[in-house]
Motif scaffolding. Structure first.
Motif, PDB file in Angstrom:
ATOM      1  N   GLY A   2       0.814  -1.210   0.000  1.00  0.00           N
ATOM      2  CA  GLY A   2       0.000   0.000   0.000  1.00  0.00           C
ATOM      3  C   GLY A   2       0.846   1.258   0.000  1.00  0.00           C
ATOM      4  N   THR A   3       1.943   1.246   0.743  1.00  0.00           N
ATOM      5  CA  THR A   3       2.860   2.385   0.761  1.00  0.00           C
ATOM      6  C   THR A   3       3.446   2.604  -0.623  1.00  0.00           C
ATOM      7  OG1 THR A   3       3.414   1.968   3.080  1.00  0.00           O
ATOM      8  CG2 THR A   3       4.942   3.335   1.832  1.00  0.00           C
ATOM      9  N   GLY A   4       3.854   1.512  -1.276  1.00  0.00           N
ATOM     10  CA  GLY A   4       4.408   1.640  -2.612  1.00  0.00           C
ATOM     11  C   GLY A   4       3.414   2.213  -3.603  1.00  0.00           C
ATOM     12  N   TRP A   5       2.189   1.699  -3.550  1.00  0.00           N
ATOM     13  CA  TRP A   5       1.168   2.084  -4.519  1.00  0.00           C
ATOM     14  C   TRP A   5       0.748   3.538  -4.355  1.00  0.00           C
ATOM     15  CZ3 TRP A   5      -0.427   0.579  -8.991  1.00  0.00           C
ATOM     16  CH2 TRP A   5      -1.708   0.880  -9.466  1.00  0.00           C
ATOM     17  N   PRO A  42      -8.339  -3.464  -4.003  1.00  0.00           N
ATOM     18  CA  PRO A  42      -9.013  -3.981  -2.810  1.00  0.00           C
ATOM     19  C   PRO A  42      -8.546  -5.335  -2.305  1.00  0.00           C
ATOM     20  CG  PRO A  42     -10.448  -4.135  -4.730  1.00  0.00           C
ATOM     21  CD  PRO A  42      -9.253  -3.349  -5.153  1.00  0.00           C
ATOM     22  N   ASP A  43      -7.772  -6.105  -3.071  1.00  0.00           N
ATOM     23  CA  ASP A  43      -7.308  -7.397  -2.554  1.00  0.00           C
ATOM     24  C   ASP A  43      -5.790  -7.441  -2.566  1.00  0.00           C
ATOM     25  OD1 ASP A  43      -6.406  -9.413  -5.031  1.00  0.00           O
ATOM     26  OD2 ASP A  43      -7.794  -7.832  -5.634  1.00  0.00           O
ATOM     27  N   SER A  44      -5.229  -8.242  -1.673  1.00  0.00           N
ATOM     28  CA  SER A  44      -3.779  -8.259  -1.464  1.00  0.00           C
ATOM     29  C   SER A  44      -3.011  -8.666  -2.713  1.00  0.00           C
ATOM     30  CB  SER A  44      -3.433  -9.198  -0.308  1.00  0.00           C
ATOM     31  OG  SER A  44      -3.866  -8.669   0.922  1.00  0.00           O
ATOM     32  N   ASP A  45      -3.452  -9.742  -3.381  1.00  0.00           N
ATOM     33  CA  ASP A  45      -2.733 -10.205  -4.565  1.00  0.00           C
ATOM     34  C   ASP A  45      -2.792  -9.174  -5.680  1.00  0.00           C
ATOM     35  OD1 ASP A  45      -1.973 -12.578  -3.365  1.00  0.00           O
ATOM     36  OD2 ASP A  45      -3.687 -13.713  -4.143  1.00  0.00           O
ATOM     37  N   GLY A  46      -3.967  -8.582  -5.875  1.00  0.00           N
ATOM     38  CA  GLY A  46      -4.088  -7.570  -6.904  1.00  0.00           C
ATOM     39  C   GLY A  46      -3.247  -6.342  -6.613  1.00  0.00           C
ATOM     40  N   GLN A  47      -3.200  -5.942  -5.330  1.00  0.00           N
ATOM     41  CA  GLN A  47      -2.380  -4.796  -4.959  1.00  0.00           C
ATOM     42  C   GLN A  47      -0.898  -5.082  -5.175  1.00  0.00           C
ATOM     43  OE1 GLN A  47      -3.242  -1.231  -3.282  1.00  0.00           O
ATOM     44  NE2 GLN A  47      -1.719  -1.602  -4.856  1.00  0.00           N
ATOM     45  N   PHE A  48      -0.491  -6.305  -4.836  1.00  0.00           N
ATOM     46  CA  PHE A  48       0.909  -6.674  -5.050  1.00  0.00           C
ATOM     47  C   PHE A  48       1.259  -6.646  -6.539  1.00  0.00           C
ATOM     48  CE2 PHE A  48       4.031  -9.967  -6.110  1.00  0.00           C
ATOM     49  CZ  PHE A  48       5.132  -9.486  -5.427  1.00  0.00           C
ATOM     50  N   ARG A  49       0.436  -7.239  -7.363  1.00  0.00           N
ATOM     51  CA  ARG A  49       0.724  -7.269  -8.801  1.00  0.00           C
ATOM     52  C   ARG A  49       0.776  -5.863  -9.393  1.00  0.00           C
ATOM     53  NH1 ARG A  49      -2.903 -11.649  -8.539  1.00  0.00           N
ATOM     54  NH2 ARG A  49      -4.606 -10.325  -9.301  1.00  0.00           N
ATOM     55  N   ALA A  50      -0.139  -5.002  -8.910  1.00  0.00           N
ATOM     56  CA  ALA A  50      -0.178  -3.639  -9.436  1.00  0.00           C
ATOM     57  C   ALA A  50       1.083  -2.861  -9.077  1.00  0.00           C
ATOM     58  CB  ALA A  50      -1.421  -2.921  -8.915  1.00  0.00           C
ATOM     59  N   VAL A  51       1.500  -2.931  -7.818  1.00  0.00           N
ATOM     60  CA  VAL A  51       2.696  -2.183  -7.419  1.00  0.00           C
ATOM     61  C   VAL A  51       3.946  -2.810  -8.035  1.00  0.00           C
ATOM     62  CG1 VAL A  51       3.210  -3.387  -5.236  1.00  0.00           C
ATOM     63  CG2 VAL A  51       3.750  -0.973  -5.467  1.00  0.00           C
ATOM     64  N   ALA A  53       9.088  -8.520  -4.498  1.00  0.00           N
ATOM     65  CA  ALA A  53       9.095  -9.984  -4.544  1.00  0.00           C
ATOM     66  C   ALA A  53       8.686 -10.551  -3.190  1.00  0.00           C
ATOM     67  CB  ALA A  53      10.498 -10.487  -4.913  1.00  0.00           C
ATOM     68  N   ASP A  54       8.289 -11.822  -3.205  1.00  0.00           N
ATOM     69  CA  ASP A  54       8.084 -12.575  -1.963  1.00  0.00           C
ATOM     70  C   ASP A  54       7.115 -11.884  -1.005  1.00  0.00           C
ATOM     71  OD1 ASP A  54       9.993 -14.388  -2.932  1.00  0.00           O
ATOM     72  OD2 ASP A  54      11.622 -13.236  -2.046  1.00  0.00           O
ATOM     73  N   MET A  55       5.906 -11.612  -1.481  1.00  0.00           N
ATOM     74  CA  MET A  55       4.906 -10.988  -0.607  1.00  0.00           C
ATOM     75  C   MET A  55       4.547 -11.911   0.549  1.00  0.00           C
ATOM     76  SD  MET A  55       1.086  -9.555  -1.477  1.00  0.00           S
ATOM     77  CE  MET A  55       0.298 -11.180  -1.394  1.00  0.00           C
ATOM     78  N   ALA A  56       4.509 -11.351   1.745  1.00  0.00           N
ATOM     79  CA  ALA A  56       4.141 -12.104   2.939  1.00  0.00           C
ATOM     80  C   ALA A  56       2.639 -12.008   3.178  1.00  0.00           C
ATOM     81  CB  ALA A  56       4.891 -11.562   4.151  1.00  0.00           C
ATOM     82  N   PRO A  57       2.054 -12.980   3.887  1.00  0.00           N
ATOM     83  CA  PRO A  57       0.620 -12.895   4.223  1.00  0.00           C
ATOM     84  C   PRO A  57       0.283 -11.729   5.148  1.00  0.00           C
ATOM     85  CG  PRO A  57       1.437 -15.133   4.500  1.00  0.00           C
ATOM     86  CD  PRO A  57       2.641 -14.263   4.286  1.00  0.00           C
ATOM     87  N   LYS A  66      -4.314  -2.365   1.361  1.00  0.00           N
ATOM     88  CA  LYS A  66      -3.599  -3.535   1.859  1.00  0.00           C
ATOM     89  C   LYS A  66      -2.124  -3.170   1.999  1.00  0.00           C
ATOM     90  CE  LYS A  66      -7.346  -5.977   1.547  1.00  0.00           C
ATOM     91  NZ  LYS A  66      -8.118  -6.312   2.770  1.00  0.00           N
ATOM     92  N   TYR A  67      -1.542  -3.551   3.106  1.00  0.00           N
ATOM     93  CA  TYR A  67      -0.131  -3.266   3.368  1.00  0.00           C
ATOM     94  C   TYR A  67       0.618  -4.568   3.632  1.00  0.00           C
ATOM     95  CZ  TYR A  67      -1.316   1.671   3.877  1.00  0.00           C
ATOM     96  OH  TYR A  67      -1.751   2.955   3.662  1.00  0.00           O
ATOM     97  N   ASN A  68       0.585  -5.463   2.664  1.00  0.00           N
ATOM     98  CA  ASN A  68       1.366  -6.687   2.812  1.00  0.00           C
ATOM     99  C   ASN A  68       2.844  -6.362   2.681  1.00  0.00           C
ATOM    100  OD1 ASN A  68      -1.389  -7.613   1.499  1.00  0.00           O
ATOM    101  ND2 ASN A  68      -0.574  -9.331   2.649  1.00  0.00           N
ATOM    102  N   ALA A  69       3.631  -6.953   3.546  1.00  0.00           N
ATOM    103  CA  ALA A  69       5.079  -6.773   3.456  1.00  0.00           C
ATOM    104  C   ALA A  69       5.620  -7.583   2.282  1.00  0.00           C
ATOM    105  CB  ALA A  69       5.754  -7.224   4.748  1.00  0.00           C
ATOM    106  N   ALA A  70       6.564  -7.003   1.569  1.00  0.00           N
ATOM    107  CA  ALA A  70       7.207  -7.691   0.451  1.00  0.00           C
ATOM    108  C   ALA A  70       8.649  -7.222   0.361  1.00  0.00           C
ATOM    109  CB  ALA A  70       6.476  -7.417  -0.862  1.00  0.00           C
ATOM    110  N   LEU A  71       9.488  -8.093  -0.166  1.00  0.00           N
ATOM    111  CA  LEU A  71      10.896  -7.771  -0.354  1.00  0.00           C
ATOM    112  C   LEU A  71      11.036  -6.811  -1.529  1.00  0.00           C
ATOM    113  CD1 LEU A  71      13.223  -9.052   1.322  1.00  0.00           C
ATOM    114  CD2 LEU A  71      13.744 -10.431  -0.697  1.00  0.00           C
TER     115      LEU A  71
END
Length: 316
Positions: free
Chosen positions: A102-105, A116-125, A138-142, A251-256
């Motif tokens: 979320g911070t990245g986006w 609105p969903d974690s996977d979609g937010q990760f792919r977008a950013v 990479a490597d998004m955490a739950p 969504k603010y999933n942590a990712a590398l």
């Protein structure tokens, strides 16, 4: 208890946008399931984090894992603020860090509407930051460290919509403590106020360091406060998360996060960190955060002991 040298105690000498400080990894570890890799033997890798408990823990997880793999790791954890960490990565002072989708986006890429969903937010950013800045996610955490407002059971308020109505009808009864970043970020109070129709000028607010918000709400200094949803002090102080019933907070999933050029040169980093990231659930990170913020342990010790307990590294 002795404080480990958190690499950037705002000695953070700024040279242009660059950070000119760093230190050694604070505790010694050896290999276990993470084995020394010839490709990383002696490779200099600088690891960064922001300046709060969870980020320091995440930074140390990277440092100990890569040290066990044979890299020459430099510690630049505890960098003040999201934008400073981002600048350090863009300019090559930090090679790898955990950051939040979320911070990245919103903050780094300037978008106003979260996915609105974690996977979609990760792919977008992932796609947008790679195209615009050559940064690889990479490597998004739950774990989802989203923002939230908390209160005590005594207020009887359970939803952000109810909080918004209280601000409108009785601002004093909605006295709110806001963390410094939350008070100005578009994914913080200003954006939340727009989404929920809150008159920001009418709201009674106190701005303070994030760490002070928890006790301020618990002891009644403020009736509401801004927090990160994975903070261990929420449960320890019996605070209640308000339901984001209009779905404002991203969504603010942590990712590398790494520069793509660095990730391409050292693909072993993502290989090593992937199984660690998969285990970082909300329950796990809340427990790790609580050990620091409630039990008084050092972030480096907490991170190392968790990796040892799960067989990734050994303590030396």
């Amino acid at each position: 208890m002795r404080r480990f040298a958190l690499a950037l105690l705002v000695i953070g000498v700024l040279s242009g946008c660059g950070l000119e400080a760093g230190g050694s990894v604070p505790l010694r570890v050896g290999p276990a399931s993470i084995r020394p890799m010839a490709q990383l033997d002696g490779v200099r890798i600088t690891v960064g984090s922001k300046d709060f408990t969870e980020q320091n823990i995440l930074g140390y997880l990277i440092e100990f894992a890569l040290t066990a793999a044979g890299a020459q790791v430099r510690d630049l954890t505890n960098i003040t603020g999201s934008n400073s960490l981002r600048d350090a990565q863009l300019h090559g002072q930090v090679d790898v860090a955990y950051d939040y989708t979320g911070t990245g986006w919103i903050n780094y890429l300037g978008n106003e509407t979260p996915i609105p969903d974690s996977d979609g937010q990760f792919r977008a950013v992932h796609d947008a930051d790679l195209a615009a800045h050559g940064m690889l996610w990479a490597d998004m955490a739950p774990m989802n460290n989203t923002y939230a407002l908390v209160t005590t059971a005594a207020t009887g308020v359970t939803r952000l919509s109810d909080y918004a109505r209280l601000v409108d009808s009785d601002p004093n009864a909605a006295n709110t403590c806001l963390g410094t970043e939350f008070s100005v970020r578009q994914d913080g109070f200003p954006g939340m106020a727009r989404k929920y129709g809150i008159d920001a000028g009418r709201a009674r607010k106190q701005i303070m360091q994030d760490a002070l918000v928890f006790t301020a709400v618990a002891n009644g200094t403020c009736r509401f406060g801004s927090v990160a949803a994975t903070d261990g002090r929420i449960q320890a102080l019996h605070l209640k998360l308000l339901d984001d019933d209009l779905g404002f907070f991203p969504k603010y999933n942590a990712a590398l996060v790494l520069r793509k050029s660095f990730a391409d040169a050292h693909p072993q980093i993502a290989e090593i960190m992937a199984p660690i990231s998969r285990l970082l659930t909300n329950e796990t990170i809340i427990g790790l955060n609580r050990q620091v913020d409630v039990d008084g342990r050092e972030p480096a010790e907490v991170a190392r002991d968790w990796l040892v307990a799960r067989g990734f590294v050994t303590a030396r």
